[in-house]
Design a protein around this motif. Structure first.
Motif, PDB file in Angstrom:
ATOM      1  N   GLY A  74      -9.454  66.875 -14.285  1.00 29.30           N
ATOM      2  CA  GLY A  74      -9.124  65.950 -15.496  1.00 29.30           C
ATOM      3  C   GLY A  74      -7.928  65.264 -15.239  1.00 29.30           C
ATOM      4  N   ARG A  75      -7.698  64.223 -16.297  1.00 23.97           N
ATOM      5  CA  ARG A  75      -6.655  63.147 -16.193  1.00 23.97           C
ATOM      6  C   ARG A  75      -5.395  64.103 -16.557  1.00 23.97           C
ATOM      7  NH1 ARG A  75      -7.951  57.770 -16.572  1.00 23.97           N
ATOM      8  NH2 ARG A  75      -6.013  57.354 -17.690  1.00 23.97           N
ATOM      9  N   TRP A  76      -4.279  63.489 -16.232  1.00 23.02           N
ATOM     10  CA  TRP A  76      -2.879  64.220 -16.646  1.00 23.02           C
ATOM     11  C   TRP A  76      -2.346  63.686 -17.956  1.00 23.02           C
ATOM     12  CZ3 TRP A  76       0.429  64.156 -11.120  1.00 23.02           C
ATOM     13  CH2 TRP A  76      -0.124  64.858 -10.426  1.00 23.02           C
ATOM     14  N   THR A  77      -3.280  64.196 -19.031  1.00 27.70           N
ATOM     15  CA  THR A  77      -2.722  63.978 -20.260  1.00 27.70           C
ATOM     16  C   THR A  77      -1.086  64.865 -20.282  1.00 27.70           C
ATOM     17  OG1 THR A  77      -4.003  65.615 -21.227  1.00 27.70           O
ATOM     18  CG2 THR A  77      -5.030  63.503 -21.077  1.00 27.70           C
ATOM     19  N   GLU A  78      -0.682  64.551 -21.379  1.00 27.05           N
ATOM     20  CA  GLU A  78       0.512  65.474 -21.602  1.00 27.05           C
ATOM     21  C   GLU A  78       0.156  66.852 -21.993  1.00 27.05           C
ATOM     22  OE1 GLU A  78       3.705  64.487 -21.403  1.00 27.05           O
ATOM     23  OE2 GLU A  78       2.975  62.827 -20.638  1.00 27.05           O
ATOM     24  N   GLU A  79      -1.151  67.110 -22.538  1.00 25.35           N
ATOM     25  CA  GLU A  79      -1.727  68.423 -22.415  1.00 25.35           C
ATOM     26  C   GLU A  79      -1.863  69.024 -21.439  1.00 25.35           C
ATOM     27  OE1 GLU A  79      -5.136  71.058 -25.003  1.00 25.35           O
ATOM     28  OE2 GLU A  79      -4.943  68.807 -25.058  1.00 25.35           O
ATOM     29  N   LYS A  83      -0.266  72.287 -19.085  1.00 24.89           N
ATOM     30  CA  LYS A  83      -1.050  73.507 -18.568  1.00 24.89           C
ATOM     31  C   LYS A  83      -0.895  73.809 -17.249  1.00 24.89           C
ATOM     32  CE  LYS A  83      -5.150  72.922 -21.547  1.00 24.89           C
ATOM     33  NZ  LYS A  83      -6.686  72.840 -21.575  1.00 24.89           N
ATOM     34  N   ILE A  84      -0.525  72.698 -16.329  1.00 23.22           N
ATOM     35  CA  ILE A  84      -0.404  72.691 -14.927  1.00 23.22           C
ATOM     36  C   ILE A  84       0.741  73.500 -14.968  1.00 23.22           C
ATOM     37  CG2 ILE A  84       0.221  71.398 -13.022  1.00 23.22           C
ATOM     38  CD1 ILE A  84      -1.739  68.980 -13.837  1.00 23.22           C
ATOM     39  N   TYR A  85       2.073  73.166 -15.592  1.00 19.78           N
ATOM     40  CA  TYR A  85       3.132  73.375 -15.470  1.00 19.78           C
ATOM     41  C   TYR A  85       3.162  75.043 -16.071  1.00 19.78           C
ATOM     42  CZ  TYR A  85       8.321  74.413 -16.045  1.00 19.78           C
ATOM     43  OH  TYR A  85       9.683  74.789 -16.192  1.00 19.78           O
ATOM     44  N   VAL A 255      -6.920  49.606  -9.858  1.00 23.25           N
ATOM     45  CA  VAL A 255      -8.132  49.993 -10.112  1.00 23.25           C
ATOM     46  C   VAL A 255      -8.002  51.690 -10.309  1.00 23.25           C
ATOM     47  CG1 VAL A 255     -10.495  50.759  -9.347  1.00 23.25           C
ATOM     48  CG2 VAL A 255      -9.613  48.442  -8.987  1.00 23.25           C
ATOM     49  N   LEU A 256      -7.259  52.323  -9.149  1.00 21.53           N
ATOM     50  CA  LEU A 256      -7.353  53.800  -9.478  1.00 21.53           C
ATOM     51  C   LEU A 256      -6.382  54.245 -10.443  1.00 21.53           C
ATOM     52  CD1 LEU A 256      -6.860  54.891  -5.591  1.00 21.53           C
ATOM     53  CD2 LEU A 256      -8.705  55.656  -6.970  1.00 21.53           C
ATOM     54  N   LYS A 257      -5.278  53.418 -10.825  1.00 27.89           N
ATOM     55  CA  LYS A 257      -4.626  53.685 -11.958  1.00 27.89           C
ATOM     56  C   LYS A 257      -5.077  53.751 -13.187  1.00 27.89           C
ATOM     57  CE  LYS A 257      -0.109  52.349  -9.703  1.00 27.89           C
ATOM     58  NZ  LYS A 257       0.923  51.436  -9.523  1.00 27.89           N
ATOM     59  N   GLU A 262      -1.837  58.752 -14.464  1.00 27.50           N
ATOM     60  CA  GLU A 262      -0.871  59.391 -13.403  1.00 27.50           C
ATOM     61  C   GLU A 262      -1.179  60.129 -12.255  1.00 27.50           C
ATOM     62  OE1 GLU A 262       3.269  61.695 -14.301  1.00 27.50           O
ATOM     63  OE2 GLU A 262       2.091  61.390 -16.015  1.00 27.50           O
ATOM     64  N   LYS A 263      -2.313  60.752 -12.564  1.00 28.45           N
ATOM     65  CA  LYS A 263      -3.092  61.581 -11.485  1.00 28.45           C
ATOM     66  C   LYS A 263      -3.283  60.601 -10.121  1.00 28.45           C
ATOM     67  CE  LYS A 263      -7.166  63.202 -11.183  1.00 28.45           C
ATOM     68  NZ  LYS A 263      -8.211  64.180 -11.578  1.00 28.45           N
ATOM     69  N   SER A 264      -3.354  59.390 -10.293  1.00 30.61           N
ATOM     70  CA  SER A 264      -3.533  58.557  -9.143  1.00 30.61           C
ATOM     71  C   SER A 264      -2.492  58.699  -8.198  1.00 30.61           C
ATOM     72  CB  SER A 264      -3.572  57.179  -9.648  1.00 30.61           C
ATOM     73  OG  SER A 264      -2.520  56.682 -10.105  1.00 30.61           O
TER      74      SER A 264
END
Length: 299
Positions: A74-79, A83-85, A255-257, A262-264
């Motif tokens: 998924g996208r790197w939302t703040e949520e 979770k990743i951290y 385009v990727l951004k 941010e995951k780009s």
């Protein structure tokens, strides 16, 4: 040997578990799922309120921690970033707690890490001796992750931090996202093309992990990357050659951004990371050519 693996159901964990079983070792996988014995592997619950994994991993020779939410989910939302951290911090805290409660400590802890600890650069070459640390999201995650894992050294346990580059595996990880445009006939340079892509084939990941277990001289951070690092432009051309597909349609950074947010940064930025410790330990990479690696995975 008796090997316990946290995060053993992920991409690296599954491949490593299979190899260990084939080599005649006992494997315990710590999981949030059902406690069971399946395909020669004992699955033990952990990170649940009533779980007591320390009762099942006594007399373990090797403890491996690969647990953590995938960077590719998924996208790197703040949520999602939280979770990743937290998934990495919570899992490593639990690993240290388990090790503290064991009467007989394992000989080695292998803890996952990532090349994201090094700053983005188009000119620097980073080895395990490099002191520079990235100050972005990934850099901070990896730095805190390693700090927690190194607490095992205080328990007298040899500790290795596997700083993974981009692991090449068919159908998993970041590779499918890079290969798909070529399969559709619209592949081309991603972003500027000057960014480094430090990569390693999944087979060499498993073989290097087995080396860490057997070589008592290896400890601390260890770069899991091929010595033949490529810039993104050359990496794309190698995919093109391996799959016999055109390399012609560039993908602009904007385009990727827009598509990935941010995951780009996973494909738009990079570091040249050199596996000095593995090479000094006489590790022979099976795949040093991108073309050979891609052909092997997509044959």
């Amino acid at each position: 040997m008796r090997v316990a693996i946290a995060g053993g159901t992920g991409m690296v964990g599954r491949k490593l578990s299979k190899r260990l079983i084939e080599n005649g070792h006992d494997v315990i996988i710590l999981t949030r799922g059902e406690q069971q014995f399946k395909n020669g592997i004992q699955y033990i619950q952990w990170l649940n309120d009533d779980a007591t994994p320390e009762l099942y991993v006594e007399n373990t020779d090797v403890f491996i921690n690969l647990a953590g939410v995938s960077l590719n989910d998924g996208r790197w939302t703040e949520e999602q970033k939280e979770k990743i951290y937290n998934s990495r911090m919570d899992a490593t805290d639990e690993v240290i707690r388990i090790l503290q409660h064991l009467q007989y400590k394992p000989q080695i802890l292998i803890n996952a890490s990532a090349v994201g600890i090094y700053p983005v650069s188009e000119t620097a070459v980073y080895t395990e001796q490099s002191d520079e640390k990235a100050n972005d999201f990934l850099g901070q995650v990896v730095a805190h992750w390693e700090e927690k894992a190194l607490q095992a050294e205080q328990l007298g346990i040899r500790t290795c931090l596997t700083r993974f580059g981009v692991i090449l595996q068919n159908g998993e990880g970041a590779l499918p996202m890079m290969v798909l445009p070529y399969q559709l006939g619209i592949g081309g340079t991603i972003g500027s093309g000057n960014q480094w892509l430090s990569w390693i084939h999944i087979e060499d990941v498993v073989r290097a992990m087995l080396l860490l277990i057997s070589d008592e001289n290896l400890s601390g951070p260890i770069n899991f990357t091929t010595p033949n690092v490529k810039r993104m432009r050359e990496f794309g051309k190698s995919i093109s050659l391996a799959l016999n597909r055109p390399h012609w349609l560039p993908v602009p950074s904007t385009v990727l951004k827009l598509a990935l947010g941010e995951k780009s940064i996973l494909v738009l930025e990079g570091q040249h990371v050199f596996p000095e410790k593995l090479l000094n330990a006489n590790f022979e990479f099976q795949f040093v050519s991108v073309e050979d690696a891609i052909r092997n995975l997509y044959k």
